[in-house]
Design a protein around this motif. Structure first.
Motif, short mmCIF file in Angstrom:
data_model
loop_
_atom_site.label_atom_id
_atom_site.label_comp_id
_atom_site.label_asym_id
_atom_site.label_seq_id
_atom_site.Cartn_x
_atom_site.Cartn_y
_atom_site.Cartn_z
N ASN A 79 0.83 -1.21 0.00
CA ASN A 79 0.00 0.00 0.00
C ASN A 79 0.86 1.26 0.00
N LYS A 80 1.97 1.21 0.76
CA LYS A 80 2.88 2.35 0.78
C LYS A 80 3.44 2.63 -0.61
N VAL A 81 3.86 1.54 -1.27
CA VAL A 81 4.42 1.71 -2.61
C VAL A 81 3.37 2.25 -3.57
N GLN A 82 2.14 1.71 -3.46
CA GLN A 82 1.07 2.18 -4.34
C GLN A 82 0.72 3.63 -4.06
N ASN A 83 0.64 4.00 -2.77
CA ASN A 83 0.34 5.40 -2.41
C ASN A 83 1.44 6.34 -2.88
N GLN A 84 2.69 5.91 -2.73
CA GLN A 84 3.80 6.73 -3.19
C GLN A 84 3.75 6.89 -4.70
N GLN A 85 3.36 5.81 -5.38
CA GLN A 85 3.26 5.87 -6.84
C GLN A 85 2.17 6.87 -7.25
N LYS A 86 1.02 6.84 -6.55
CA LYS A 86 -0.05 7.78 -6.85
C LYS A 86 0.40 9.22 -6.60
N ALA A 87 1.11 9.42 -5.47
CA ALA A 87 1.60 10.77 -5.16
C ALA A 87 2.59 11.25 -6.21
N ASP A 88 3.45 10.34 -6.66
CA ASP A 88 4.43 10.72 -7.68
C ASP A 88 3.76 11.03 -9.01
N ILE A 89 2.70 10.27 -9.32
CA ILE A 89 1.97 10.55 -10.55
C ILE A 89 1.32 11.92 -10.48
#
Length: 302
Positions: A79-89
Motif C-alpha cells: 500500500n505504501k508503494v502504491q500510495n507513493q506511486q499515486k503521489a508521484d503521478i
C-alpha cells in the motif's frame, strides 16, 4: 526516493505478485509430475542433482513471497508503494501543468516582443523627406509650417505638415485667426555651415515623421554629433532657428546636415524661417564652447 526508483519498485512488486501466483502453479505441477515418474520407475531421478535443489529453493522462495504478501506487513508495504506511486503521478501531472503554463508564458512573451517591435518612439526629422535610422519607419513625409516671422503673436514652434492632408472646411473672411505658413531656408553662401549643401536658400523646408521601433525615448542633444553610451543615433545635423531680430519668436530645431527641400518650392515667399545658429560667449561658457561657431546636434533614441 526518485521517481525512477519508485516506478521500478512498483513494477517489481507487481511482477513479483504475478510470479508468485502463476509460477507457484507451474512449479507445483512440475514437482508433482517428477514424483509420479519416480514412483512409476522406482528410482530417484533428481535426488542428488543441483537442478532439483534449485527447483525446491525457487518453490520455497515463492511460498515465502506469497506468505509475505498475505501478511499485514506485506500488504502495508505494498500500500505504501502504491500510495507513493499515486503521489508521484500527481506530482508529475503538476510538473507537466507547470511546464505547459511556462510554455504558454514564453509564447505570450514572444508575442509581446513582436508587438513591442511594432511600437516605439516618434520624432520629427527636420530637413529630410525620409527616415533612414536603424529599425526606423517613415510615418509620413511633409513640409514644415509655422507662424510668419513678422507677426509678433505668431506661434513659436515648427510643425511637420503631411503632404496628403484631409479635406478641411473653409472659414469666414475676417482677421480673428492664427495663421499657418510654410517655411524656407535662409541659408546662403555667407552664412552656410560646413557640410550644408549650397543653393537651398529660399527653398521650402522638407520634414518627415519617424517611428523608432522598439524604443521608448528620444532626445535631441545640441552641441554634439554623437550619442551618449546606451543611446542609438537616429540622425545628426545643424541647429537652426528664426532670425534673432525678427518680431516672431522661434524655437531651435535640429536640421539634418544632408538637407532636402520641397520640390518646386524655391520662390521667396517667406513664412517660418530657418537660420543657422551661431554661438555667443558670455553667459554661454567658452570653453567648453567656442565663440562664433556653428552648433552641432544629434537626435538619439533608447
Amino acid at each position: 526516493m526518485g521517481y525512477l526508483q519508485v516506478f521500478t519498485n512498483a513494477i517489481v512488486v507487481a511482477l513479483m505478485a504475478m510470479y508468485v501466483y502463476e509460477n507457484q502453479r507451474r512449479t507445483g505441477d512440475v514437482l508433482a509430475r517428477l514424483d509420479r515418474i519416480e514412483k512409476e520407475l522406482g528410482i530417484d531421478i533428481f535426488s542428488e542433482s543441483k537442478e532439483r535443489k534449485k527447483i525446491h529453493m525457487i518453490y520455497d522462495l515463492i511460498e515465502d513471497m506469497q506468505k509475505l504478501m498475505s501478511t499485514r506487513a506485506g500488504k502495508e508495504e505494498l500500500n505504501k508503494v502504491q500510495n507513493q506511486q499515486k503521489a508521484d503521478i500527481r506530482k508529475l501531472v503538476e510538473i507537466e501543468d507547470y511546464q505547459i503554463a511556462g510554455t504558454r508564458k514564453l509564447a505570450d512573451i514572444e508575442n509581446q516582443q513582436i508587438k513591442n517591435n511594432d511600437k516605439g518612439v516618434t520624432y520629427i526629422r527636420w530637413g529630410k523627406t525620409q527616415c533612414d535610422g536603424l529599425n526606423t519607419e517613415t510615418i509620413y513625409s511633409g513640409q514644415v509650417g509655422g507662424g510668419h516671422y513678422t507677426h509678433s503673436g505668431a506661434s513659436v514652434n515648427y510643425i511637420c505638415l503631411p503632404n496628403h492632408p484631409d479635406v478641411a472646411q473653409p472659414l469666414k473672411s475676417h482677421d480673428y485667426y492664427g495663421y499657418l505658413y510654410g517655411s524656407e531656408y535662409e541659408v546662403y553662401d555667407f552664412n552656410k555651415p560646413q557640410g550644408i549643401r549650397s543653393g537651398i536658400a529660399q527653398h521650402d523646408v522638407a520634414c518627415a515623421a519617424c517611428l523608432a521601433k522598439g524604443k521608448i525615448s528620444s532626445i535631441m542633444i545640441p552641441g554634439r554629433k554623437t550619442c551618449y553610451n546606451g543611446w542609438t543615433k537616429e540622425y545628426e545635423g545643424i541647429l537652426m532657428a528664426g532670425y534673432h531680430s525678427h518680431a516672431a519668436a522661434s524655437e531651435f530645431a535640429c536640421v539634418d546636415r544632408d538637407t532636402e527641400a520641397m520640390a518646386g518650392g524655391s520662390n521667396n515667399e517667406n513664412g517660418k524661417l530657418f537660420y543657422p545658429v551661431k554661438t555667443v560667449c558670455g553667459s554661454l561658457k567658452c570653453p567648453p564652447y567656442a565663440a562664433d561657431t556653428e552648433v552641432l546636434c544629434v537626435v538619439c533614441s533608447k
